[in-house]
Design a protein around this motif. Structure first.
Motif, mmCIF file in Angstrom:
data_model
loop_
_atom_site.group_PDB
_atom_site.id
_atom_site.type_symbol
_atom_site.label_atom_id
_atom_site.label_comp_id
_atom_site.label_asym_id
_atom_site.label_seq_id
_atom_site.Cartn_x
_atom_site.Cartn_y
_atom_site.Cartn_z
ATOM 1 N N ALA A 51 0.827 -1.206 0.000
ATOM 2 C CA ALA A 51 0.000 0.000 0.000
ATOM 3 C C ALA A 51 0.862 1.259 0.000
ATOM 4 O O ALA A 51 0.510 2.256 -0.625
ATOM 5 N N GLU A 52 1.994 1.208 0.693
ATOM 6 C CA GLU A 52 2.910 2.360 0.702
ATOM 7 C C GLU A 52 3.591 2.528 -0.655
ATOM 8 O O GLU A 52 3.711 3.644 -1.166
ATOM 9 N N ALA A 53 4.057 1.441 -1.236
ATOM 10 C CA ALA A 53 4.825 1.497 -2.483
ATOM 11 C C ALA A 53 3.936 1.711 -3.708
ATOM 12 O O ALA A 53 4.276 2.488 -4.600
ATOM 13 N N GLU A 54 2.831 1.008 -3.761
ATOM 14 C CA GLU A 54 1.921 1.055 -4.907
ATOM 15 C C GLU A 54 0.479 1.152 -4.413
ATOM 16 O O GLU A 54 -0.233 0.145 -4.348
ATOM 17 N N PRO A 55 0.015 2.349 -4.073
ATOM 18 C CA PRO A 55 -1.318 2.502 -3.485
ATOM 19 C C PRO A 55 -2.452 1.870 -4.298
ATOM 20 O O PRO A 55 -3.435 1.416 -3.734
ATOM 21 N N GLU A 56 -2.300 1.825 -5.603
ATOM 22 C CA GLU A 56 -3.369 1.268 -6.442
ATOM 23 C C GLU A 56 -3.356 -0.262 -6.483
ATOM 24 O O GLU A 56 -4.286 -0.871 -6.992
ATOM 25 N N GLN A 57 -2.309 -0.899 -5.980
ATOM 26 C CA GLN A 57 -2.167 -2.352 -6.073
ATOM 27 C C GLN A 57 -2.562 -3.102 -4.806
ATOM 28 O O GLN A 57 -2.597 -4.324 -4.814
ATOM 29 N N TRP A 58 -2.867 -2.404 -3.722
ATOM 30 C CA TRP A 58 -3.076 -3.113 -2.465
ATOM 31 C C TRP A 58 -4.260 -4.063 -2.534
ATOM 32 O O TRP A 58 -4.225 -5.138 -1.952
ATOM 33 N N ARG A 59 -5.327 -3.723 -3.245
ATOM 34 C CA ARG A 59 -6.498 -4.617 -3.324
ATOM 35 C C ARG A 59 -6.132 -5.937 -4.012
ATOM 36 O O ARG A 59 -6.527 -7.002 -3.569
ATOM 37 N N ARG A 60 -5.391 -5.835 -5.104
ATOM 38 C CA ARG A 60 -4.966 -7.046 -5.817
ATOM 39 C C ARG A 60 -4.085 -7.908 -4.916
ATOM 40 O O ARG A 60 -4.279 -9.114 -4.811
ATOM 41 N N HIS A 61 -3.137 -7.286 -4.262
ATOM 42 C CA HIS A 61 -2.226 -8.017 -3.386
ATOM 43 C C HIS A 61 -2.998 -8.658 -2.234
ATOM 44 O O HIS A 61 -2.760 -9.816 -1.878
ATOM 45 N N PHE A 62 -3.941 -7.928 -1.658
ATOM 46 C CA PHE A 62 -4.742 -8.447 -0.557
ATOM 47 C C PHE A 62 -5.579 -9.639 -1.015
ATOM 48 O O PHE A 62 -5.692 -10.648 -0.317
ATOM 49 N N THR A 63 -6.149 -9.554 -2.217
ATOM 50 C CA THR A 63 -6.931 -10.670 -2.773
ATOM 51 C C THR A 63 -6.052 -11.902 -2.955
ATOM 52 O O THR A 63 -6.465 -13.029 -2.632
ATOM 53 N N LEU A 64 -4.837 -11.698 -3.455
ATOM 54 C CA LEU A 64 -3.913 -12.820 -3.622
ATOM 55 C C LEU A 64 -3.573 -13.450 -2.267
ATOM 56 O O LEU A 64 -3.511 -14.675 -2.134
ATOM 57 N N MET A 65 -3.362 -12.620 -1.260
ATOM 58 C CA MET A 65 -3.041 -13.137 0.078
ATOM 59 C C MET A 65 -4.214 -13.925 0.650
ATOM 60 O O MET A 65 -4.023 -15.017 1.191
ATOM 61 N N LEU A 66 -5.420 -13.383 0.522
ATOM 62 C CA LEU A 66 -6.587 -14.105 1.037
ATOM 63 C C LEU A 66 -6.748 -15.444 0.341
ATOM 64 O O LEU A 66 -7.066 -16.452 0.976
ATOM 65 N N ASP A 67 -6.533 -15.463 -0.961
ATOM 66 C CA ASP A 67 -6.631 -16.718 -1.705
ATOM 67 C C ASP A 67 -5.602 -17.733 -1.211
ATOM 68 O O ASP A 67 -5.883 -18.923 -1.131
ATOM 69 N N ALA A 68 -4.412 -17.257 -0.873
ATOM 70 C CA ALA A 68 -3.360 -18.152 -0.374
ATOM 71 C C ALA A 68 -3.722 -18.751 0.985
ATOM 72 O O ALA A 68 -3.273 -19.842 1.328
ATOM 73 N N LEU A 69 -4.543 -18.055 1.752
ATOM 74 C CA LEU A 69 -4.934 -18.531 3.078
ATOM 75 C C LEU A 69 -6.120 -19.494 3.037
ATOM 76 O O LEU A 69 -6.355 -20.224 3.999
ATOM 77 N N ARG A 70 -6.866 -19.476 1.952
ATOM 78 C CA ARG A 70 -8.064 -20.326 1.859
ATOM 79 C C ARG A 70 -7.683 -21.799 1.854
ATOM 80 O O ARG A 70 -6.683 -22.190 1.266
ATOM 81 N N ALA A 71 -8.532 -22.597 2.468
ATOM 82 C CA ALA A 71 -8.320 -24.042 2.466
ATOM 83 C C ALA A 71 -8.386 -24.579 1.038
ATOM 84 O O ALA A 71 -7.644 -25.481 0.676
#
Length: 80
Positions: A51-71
């Motif tokens: 979010a600090e480095a690329e403010p427009e990319q945080w949603r995409r990154h967050f979605t990828l992280m959530l997907d990685a946590l899913r069973a």
């Protein structure tokens, strides 16, 4: 006024609450069984840096992280 005891109680409550939430999500099959507290902490730190480095990319990154946590990851493209 010494707030240290109150702070200790708040920290303990937060840990206990997060532990229960994680256990419920794992029991429901929504969260991978191998996810622990340190994983979640690192994900949050990593996303804050995005979010600090690329403010427009945080949603995409967050979605990828959530997907990685899913069973069972959903697959498909991450939101842009």
């Amino acid at each position: 006024m010494d707030l240290a005891p109150l702070r200790s109680q708040a920290v303990a409550f937060g840990r206990s609450s997060r532990r229960r939430q994680r256990a419920r999500a794992q029991q429901a099959g929504a969260l991978r069984n191998d996810v622990g507290p340190i994983d979640l902490a690192f994900f949050m730190m990593a996303n804050s840096r995005v979010a600090e480095a690329e403010p427009e990319q945080w949603r995409r990154h967050f979605t990828l992280m959530l997907d990685a946590l899913r069973a069972a990851p959903r697959g498909g493209p991450a939101a842009r």
